[in-house]
Scaffold this motif. Structure first.
Motif, PDB file in Angstrom:
ATOM      1  N   ARG A  25      28.894  73.747  49.434  1.00  0.00           N
ATOM      2  CA  ARG A  25      29.239  73.284  48.152  1.00  0.00           C
ATOM      3  C   ARG A  25      30.429  74.024  47.601  1.00  0.00           C
ATOM      4  NH1 ARG A  25      26.009  69.088  47.216  1.00  0.00           N
ATOM      5  NH2 ARG A  25      23.986  69.486  48.331  1.00  0.00           N
ATOM      6  N   LEU A  26      31.366  72.841  47.323  1.00  0.00           N
ATOM      7  CA  LEU A  26      32.808  73.464  47.203  1.00  0.00           C
ATOM      8  C   LEU A  26      33.150  73.494  45.683  1.00  0.00           C
ATOM      9  CD1 LEU A  26      34.501  71.057  49.558  1.00  0.00           C
ATOM     10  CD2 LEU A  26      33.955  73.179  49.824  1.00  0.00           C
ATOM     11  N   ASP A  27      34.007  74.326  45.022  1.00  0.00           N
ATOM     12  CA  ASP A  27      34.437  74.232  43.841  1.00  0.00           C
ATOM     13  C   ASP A  27      34.837  72.978  43.103  1.00  0.00           C
ATOM     14  OD1 ASP A  27      34.275  77.141  43.179  1.00  0.00           O
ATOM     15  OD2 ASP A  27      36.093  77.274  43.834  1.00  0.00           O
ATOM     16  N   SER A  28      35.168  71.987  43.795  1.00  0.00           N
ATOM     17  CA  SER A  28      35.514  70.766  43.135  1.00  0.00           C
ATOM     18  C   SER A  28      34.265  69.809  42.966  1.00  0.00           C
ATOM     19  CB  SER A  28      36.273  69.919  44.351  1.00  0.00           C
ATOM     20  OG  SER A  28      35.230  69.438  45.322  1.00  0.00           O
ATOM     21  N   GLY A  29      33.028  70.198  43.417  1.00  0.00           N
ATOM     22  CA  GLY A  29      31.821  69.452  43.280  1.00  0.00           C
ATOM     23  C   GLY A  29      31.463  68.907  44.432  1.00  0.00           C
ATOM     24  N   ALA A  30      32.464  68.633  45.285  1.00  0.00           N
ATOM     25  CA  ALA A  30      32.044  67.872  46.568  1.00  0.00           C
ATOM     26  C   ALA A  30      31.152  68.822  47.636  1.00  0.00           C
ATOM     27  CB  ALA A  30      33.453  67.385  47.268  1.00  0.00           C
ATOM     28  N   ALA A  31      30.664  68.314  48.756  1.00  0.00           N
ATOM     29  CA  ALA A  31      30.126  69.202  49.844  1.00  0.00           C
ATOM     30  C   ALA A  31      30.769  68.853  50.814  1.00  0.00           C
ATOM     31  CB  ALA A  31      28.593  68.940  49.618  1.00  0.00           C
ATOM     32  N   LEU A  32      30.691  69.835  51.785  1.00  0.00           N
ATOM     33  CA  LEU A  32      31.283  69.755  53.249  1.00  0.00           C
ATOM     34  C   LEU A  32      30.232  69.705  54.174  1.00  0.00           C
ATOM     35  CD1 LEU A  32      34.005  69.308  54.938  1.00  0.00           C
ATOM     36  CD2 LEU A  32      34.148  71.669  54.860  1.00  0.00           C
ATOM     37  N   ALA A  33      30.127  68.975  55.008  1.00  0.00           N
ATOM     38  CA  ALA A  33      28.821  68.878  56.079  1.00  0.00           C
ATOM     39  C   ALA A  33      29.404  68.030  57.291  1.00  0.00           C
ATOM     40  CB  ALA A  33      27.621  68.716  55.578  1.00  0.00           C
ATOM     41  N   PRO A  34      29.232  68.516  58.365  1.00  0.00           N
ATOM     42  CA  PRO A  34      28.979  69.770  59.064  1.00  0.00           C
ATOM     43  C   PRO A  34      30.328  70.761  58.553  1.00  0.00           C
ATOM     44  CG  PRO A  34      29.692  68.560  60.784  1.00  0.00           C
ATOM     45  CD  PRO A  34      29.723  67.643  59.605  1.00  0.00           C
ATOM     46  N   VAL A  35      30.076  72.014  58.941  1.00  0.00           N
ATOM     47  CA  VAL A  35      31.263  72.884  58.810  1.00  0.00           C
ATOM     48  C   VAL A  35      31.656  73.384  60.158  1.00  0.00           C
ATOM     49  CG1 VAL A  35      32.257  75.015  57.193  1.00  0.00           C
ATOM     50  CG2 VAL A  35      30.521  73.414  56.192  1.00  0.00           C
ATOM     51  N   ASP A  36      32.817  73.194  60.612  1.00  0.00           N
ATOM     52  CA  ASP A  36      33.292  73.710  61.861  1.00  0.00           C
ATOM     53  C   ASP A  36      34.140  74.975  61.537  1.00  0.00           C
ATOM     54  OD1 ASP A  36      32.028  71.730  63.257  1.00  0.00           O
ATOM     55  OD2 ASP A  36      34.064  70.433  63.360  1.00  0.00           O
ATOM     56  N   ILE A  37      33.916  76.007  62.017  1.00  0.00           N
ATOM     57  CA  ILE A  37      34.544  77.268  61.848  1.00  0.00           C
ATOM     58  C   ILE A  37      35.129  77.959  63.511  1.00  0.00           C
ATOM     59  CG2 ILE A  37      34.872  79.677  60.785  1.00  0.00           C
ATOM     60  CD1 ILE A  37      32.872  78.631  59.064  1.00  0.00           C
ATOM     61  N   ALA A  38      36.150  77.766  63.487  1.00  0.00           N
ATOM     62  CA  ALA A  38      36.821  78.356  64.638  1.00  0.00           C
ATOM     63  C   ALA A  38      37.401  79.856  64.560  1.00  0.00           C
ATOM     64  CB  ALA A  38      38.122  77.684  65.301  1.00  0.00           C
ATOM     65  N   TYR A  39      36.759  80.812  65.324  1.00  0.00           N
ATOM     66  CA  TYR A  39      37.353  82.172  64.894  1.00  0.00           C
ATOM     67  C   TYR A  39      37.271  82.889  66.369  1.00  0.00           C
ATOM     68  CZ  TYR A  39      32.278  82.687  66.320  1.00  0.00           C
ATOM     69  OH  TYR A  39      30.920  82.603  66.899  1.00  0.00           O
ATOM     70  N   GLU A  40      37.907  84.261  66.088  1.00  0.00           N
ATOM     71  CA  GLU A  40      38.043  84.976  67.176  1.00  0.00           C
ATOM     72  C   GLU A  40      37.198  86.461  66.821  1.00  0.00           C
ATOM     73  OE1 GLU A  40      41.123  84.956  69.910  1.00  0.00           O
ATOM     74  OE2 GLU A  40      39.591  83.316  69.859  1.00  0.00           O
ATOM     75  N   THR A  41      36.802  87.166  67.842  1.00  0.00           N
ATOM     76  CA  THR A  41      36.042  88.376  67.528  1.00  0.00           C
ATOM     77  C   THR A  41      36.603  89.457  68.422  1.00  0.00           C
ATOM     78  OG1 THR A  41      34.335  88.388  68.938  1.00  0.00           O
ATOM     79  CG2 THR A  41      33.973  87.256  66.571  1.00  0.00           C
ATOM     80  N   TYR A  42      36.855  90.595  68.151  1.00  0.00           N
ATOM     81  CA  TYR A  42      37.256  91.780  68.886  1.00  0.00           C
ATOM     82  C   TYR A  42      36.236  92.825  68.686  1.00  0.00           C
ATOM     83  CZ  TYR A  42      41.259  89.041  68.184  1.00  0.00           C
ATOM     84  OH  TYR A  42      42.244  87.671  67.991  1.00  0.00           O
ATOM     85  N   GLY A  43      36.033  93.514  69.777  1.00  0.00           N
ATOM     86  CA  GLY A  43      35.125  94.686  69.749  1.00  0.00           C
ATOM     87  C   GLY A  43      33.465  94.239  69.584  1.00  0.00           C
ATOM     88  N   ALA A  44      32.639  95.310  69.389  1.00  0.00           N
ATOM     89  CA  ALA A  44      31.253  94.904  69.307  1.00  0.00           C
ATOM     90  C   ALA A  44      30.491  95.419  67.962  1.00  0.00           C
ATOM     91  CB  ALA A  44      30.537  95.591  70.512  1.00  0.00           C
ATOM     92  N   MET A  45      29.626  94.909  67.503  1.00  0.00           N
ATOM     93  CA  MET A  45      28.695  95.287  66.581  1.00  0.00           C
ATOM     94  C   MET A  45      28.080  96.434  66.656  1.00  0.00           C
ATOM     95  SD  MET A  45      27.245  92.784  63.597  1.00  0.00           S
ATOM     96  CE  MET A  45      27.097  91.259  64.574  1.00  0.00           C
TER      97      MET A  45
END
Lengths: 378, 378
Positions: A25-45
């Protein structure tokens, strides 16, 4: 919920992209679906998931905070801060950096395919806010099983996200580092962005944003936008020191319109190289989100109220030659944090490099971030 | 030598244009012939020709210093300074203001007809310098029978011309007033101009400058150039005071790309109205002249040497919020003047309006100019 592991050709990051069903749900009132997210991780949890740091990137930044950029091949944009023996060390932290939604490096943005039409969204992509970007990051953290952040940190627009985090998710942030940033975009900030947007929209190749099927993209307009913005990232003194009025590989003025001065040649190069790696529509969307950004406005005009629910510790850093987000902006944030009873430290660092200082060699910045993060874990 | 009196529809100026045979030898080595100069005069020359004041205009200014502009219908750009009861009063002075060569209000420029081809020069017009503009003004004064100037005065690029006058014609200047200006264009100044030039040249309607035969002119590019430049004419504080983050005739953000903020609407208007009255090629040529401007460079790197032959009195004025030509630039000039033994007074005025302050309501500026001019005639 599908998770795709992309080929890992980074130096030590783990290149990932996830498609989350949403809707967001976006501030504009619109909705985004699906939501692609590209990310990098480093280290371990670690076992109690208490060592997670979220790094937020700037306007034209990306998730490759400490990994080689897949297009330019250059080292990650914050390799000086993130890595072995650096303040944000993967040996100690599980580090996440996600491409903001609206951008063009794998997260949902105007170049993404709109499932409603099976064609790129282009300007039909919903207009976003900084808070929307933060909510998308929270969705990613949910997906990764991360509840609380040991720290959220960012510079410039990354600082806007970092500062927004404890106001939107007060229970999920232990500490917050905001560098060379602000709590709201000023009239001058908006004005410079508007010049960039007008430059892009004036390019006939922009065609209302519907240029994706074509080899002709609005490169000229985007290059001009980048050139104008780039000046604001540097200080007058820094430009004078770096270029002054030195001529470009010539002994004398040519009395023509080629790049006579080194600073002209440098700026042109900044514009031309930028268009190789960035989408013009994303530039429109992200600058718009920054212009809409005003934390106090979203909390009845009171910045202190915005921070009141949070128990986070804050660290604010500004640079004395940054005229884009000058020290006064950081001071205003610190005053609001003090008024809200939050623990806040603040330092103005000296640098000749203007706003860009947070990305450049600055041992003092590393010491400040290192000290703040260690202080929180002592 | 033909002199044409244009229809006089100004408020009290005398609208003139003269075609001088030339040739005018330019710094580039090229020669310009003929040399058209459009100018306005106010008041009358006294018997010993000792009451002549030359006013020099800024980048996008013109000769209509105190006459209604023939296109916009607006009052002259310095009506606050020039007129009955004002510091530069036609009752006391014979006042001359000429359109600089390279411009587009009647003086020779890229839109003029090249006698060699009988077509507009366009980008075949020779590249100019500030000193070339000054030499053209001197040709006009010769034509008018004026030897010595009681004063030469200008702000911004007009200040560059005013400051150049005593270095090029040391015997022709009694006093010199330089407002909100500099002795050389800085790397940041050049950078902003280069953005403007690239915006114009990126406009497909520019077509290498050959657009005069056509209704399609590079308006979009010129508007973007003007928008970027306009931000540099204002102060951050002034923009905040005038617009802040106020929305444009709406209660809430539209989550679109129309002008949501008043500052966006204002900037767009500045861009659009500018293209009605200015030629894109002239913008290229004049910004180039400003970027080439460096008085010390033309005198072996020594600003003091440049002023040494002159006996003129100088008055320097800067504004505390002018970040385009900040006070430090004026101070550097004063130091050089002191080193050269010249009589120089200097004042930094306080104004919220940034660089544009010299064109706006500023009673202190009027008092300073009035006092300096009267002091010289006492």
């Amino acid at each position: 919920m599908a998770s795709a592991l992309l080929p890992d050709d980074s130096r030590f990051g783990l290149r990932r992209q996830v498609r989350l069903p949403g809707p967001l749900r976006l501030d504009s009132g619109a909705a985004l679906a699906p939501v692609d997210i590209a990310y990098e991780t480093y280290g371990a949890m670690n076992e109690d998931k208490s060592n997670v740091i979220l790094i937020c990137h700037a306007l034209t930044g990306d998730q490759y905070v400490a990994s080689d950029h897949p297009i330019t091949g250059k080292p990650g944009w914050w390799w000086r801060m993130v890595g072995e023996g650096k303040p944000i060390d993967p040996a100690r932290y599980f580090i996440v950096c996600a491409n903001v939604i609206g951008s063009c490096m794998g997260s949902s943005g105007p170049a993404s395919v709109d499932p409603a039409s099976n064609a790129p969204y282009a300007m039909r992509f919903p207009v976003l806010t900084i808070a929307d970007m933060v909510r998308a990051q929270a969705m990613l953290l949910d997906h990764l099983g991360v509840g609380r952040l040991a720290a959220v940190i960012g510079g410039s627009m990354g600082g806007m996200q970092a500062l927004s985090w404890p106001t939107i998710f007060p229970d999920r942030v232990e500490s917050c580092v905001v560098i060379a940033s602000t709590a709201r975009h000023s009239a001058q900030n908006i004005a410079f962005h508007e010049v960039g947007r007008q430059a892009i929209m004036a390019d006939p190749n922009w065609r209302g944003g519907d240029y994706y099927a074509d080899a002709q993209v609005p490169s000229a307009g985007l290059a001009v936008a980048r050139m104008a913005a780039h000046i604001t990232y540097l200080s007058e003194a820094g430009l004078t020191e770096k270029f002054g009025r030195r001529l470009q590989g010539r002994d004398a003025k040519t009395f023509g319109f080629d790049a006579d001065f080194q600073v002209e040649s440098y700026l042109r190069h900044q514009g031309l190289s930028f268009v190789e790696r960035f989408d013009a529509n994303s530039y429109l969307y992200i600058t718009r989100a920054m212009d809409y950004y005003d934390i106090a406005e979203d909390h009845g005009g009171s910045l202190a109220k915005a921070f009141a629910p949070s128990k986070a510790r804050f660290c604010l850093v500004s640079f004395d030659t940054d005229w884009l987000y000058p020290t006064a902006e950081s001071r205003a944030i610190v005053h609001a944090l003090n008024a809200s009873g939050a623990q806040a430290s603040f330092v103005e660092l000296s640098s000749p490099f203007g706003h860009d200082a947070f990305l450049l060699e600055c041992p003092e910045l590393n010491r400040v971030v290192d000290g703040f993060l260690k202080g929180g874990r002592a």
